[in-house]
Design a protein around this motif. Sequence first.
Motif, PDB file in Angstrom:
ATOM      1  N   ILE A 164      94.901  43.008  14.709  1.00  0.00           N
ATOM      2  CA  ILE A 164      94.187  43.103  13.368  1.00  0.00           C
ATOM      3  C   ILE A 164      92.850  42.668  14.008  1.00  0.00           C
ATOM      4  N   LEU A 165      91.958  43.638  13.803  1.00  0.00           N
ATOM      5  CA  LEU A 165      90.377  43.459  14.231  1.00  0.00           C
ATOM      6  C   LEU A 165      89.465  42.784  13.017  1.00  0.00           C
ATOM      7  N   PHE A 201      95.186  36.444   5.308  1.00  0.00           N
ATOM      8  CA  PHE A 201      95.612  37.846   5.504  1.00  0.00           C
ATOM      9  C   PHE A 201      96.962  37.793   5.844  1.00  0.00           C
ATOM     10  N   LEU A 220      85.964  41.985   5.350  1.00  0.00           N
ATOM     11  CA  LEU A 220      87.181  41.745   4.560  1.00  0.00           C
ATOM     12  C   LEU A 220      87.834  42.844   4.271  1.00  0.00           C
ATOM     13  N   VAL A 237      87.530  46.082   6.042  1.00  0.00           N
ATOM     14  CA  VAL A 237      87.809  46.588   7.105  1.00  0.00           C
ATOM     15  C   VAL A 237      89.354  45.800   7.605  1.00  0.00           C
ATOM     16  N   ILE A 238      89.256  44.541   7.711  1.00  0.00           N
ATOM     17  CA  ILE A 238      90.670  43.760   7.760  1.00  0.00           C
ATOM     18  C   ILE A 238      91.627  44.245   6.829  1.00  0.00           C
ATOM     19  N   SER A 239      91.550  44.226   5.706  1.00  0.00           N
ATOM     20  CA  SER A 239      92.364  44.572   4.737  1.00  0.00           C
ATOM     21  C   SER A 239      93.043  46.079   5.024  1.00  0.00           C
TER      22      SER A 239
END
Lengths: 161, 287
Positions: free
Chosen positions: A70-71, A122, B22, B24-26
């Motif tokens: 995950i970037l 996350f 956030l 983009v990460i999600s």
Amino acid sequence: MRTTFWTAVALLGAFLVETALGRLLPTPGRLLDPFLLVVVYCAIVGGETHGMLAGAAAGWVQDAHFGGRILGIGAIAKLVVGFGVGYFAGRLLLGGTGVRALVILLASTADALLVQWLASVFDIEVTLPGPLALAARAAANAVVGGLFFALLERRARSITP
Amino acid sequence: MAFAVADRRRWPLLVGLILVHLAVISHQVDGGGGVSLLQGLVLRALLPFQLAIKGTVSGASELRRSLARLRGAYDENLRLAEEVRRLELLVQERSRQSQDAAGLRELLDLKPVLPLETVAADVLSREGVPFYRTLSIDKGTEDGVALDAAVLSPRGVLGRVIWSGPRSARVQTLLDRDSGAGVLIERTRTTGVVSGQVALSDAGSPDLVMKYVLEQADVVAGDLVVTSGLDRIYPKGLVVGRVRSVGKGAGLFKDIRVEPSAQFDSLEHVLVVLGRASEDAAGASAR
């Protein structure tokens, strides 16, 4: 434009240093973070906007090349750190090698804690280095960064008429 | 100052950038990640620099090594000559055993268990941040390296490809906390999953954790751990490591630590498996 160019050059330099360290040491990422040094320097010299943009760019390069699946986790952490350092650099006097080394130490710790916190938010599995390992890395960053900033400043003084 | 932005605009810019990140990460978390366009662009743009620094550092290291080797060349030569004689005998013995095994396989109508096609790759960089256990290699899709391809070293399994560009790829090693490989104990065929440890400090051991092995299972220290092929990533029968310790875990499962066979800290060359591991696993199941 000139600032952007030199920031890009500095980030490229950090990338090359990290790659070269990876050829010489088994775990370079656990010892030093040259990207963070670039971000802190940009933030101290250029302020919060420069710091956060440099932080975002540095974080993306680092995530893309050295990160996990995950970037963006490292990018957001460095973005916030860049902004924070720039914010305080604009309001406090952050001159002198010792003070700047302390700023790097705090920035390095904040960066690591932010990455760990964001990863937990996350639900991303990351390896959690122990407190001692993080402290050692922050100290190494502070020493190398402090000396490097001092060298840069000396060189800048010698160039300026 | 080039980035001079009015005071009132700095905070909205910060908030905006954070929100974009956030999002983009999600998106990656939801979509599985690993193959983003941005990552591909960054990797491709920086690959020439990375190759250049790899060449420079390797060249310097090689020069240093060559100078060191010259000093003890004569003794080394004598020792190697003796080693070659010993290995020649060993090769003859192994050749005979291999012929015997081939004959037995033919007799039992079995195909070779691991008909692997591989490509050799050089390690470009490794572990740039302390939170992940990944490395970059200099082979990509142009060389047949696909996403999820198994990556091996002569001593054992290293990991899998999590991103593959045209001329480079990124490998997630088994030490990564986010990794996982289906394995079994060779002696008892007890299955489980190995991954990186929950919390690694720099001083900690780089052992793997074998999960989901029931308390009643027969596992002892020293047992060989090999891939099971059930994950459809790693071909069946590859060496992962040896059980270092077995303890009582939480709940129904044992707490098993596995010492990996691969030397993760001194990697320079790796082998990437081409083709699909699932075919081997499927073939093995069918057999």
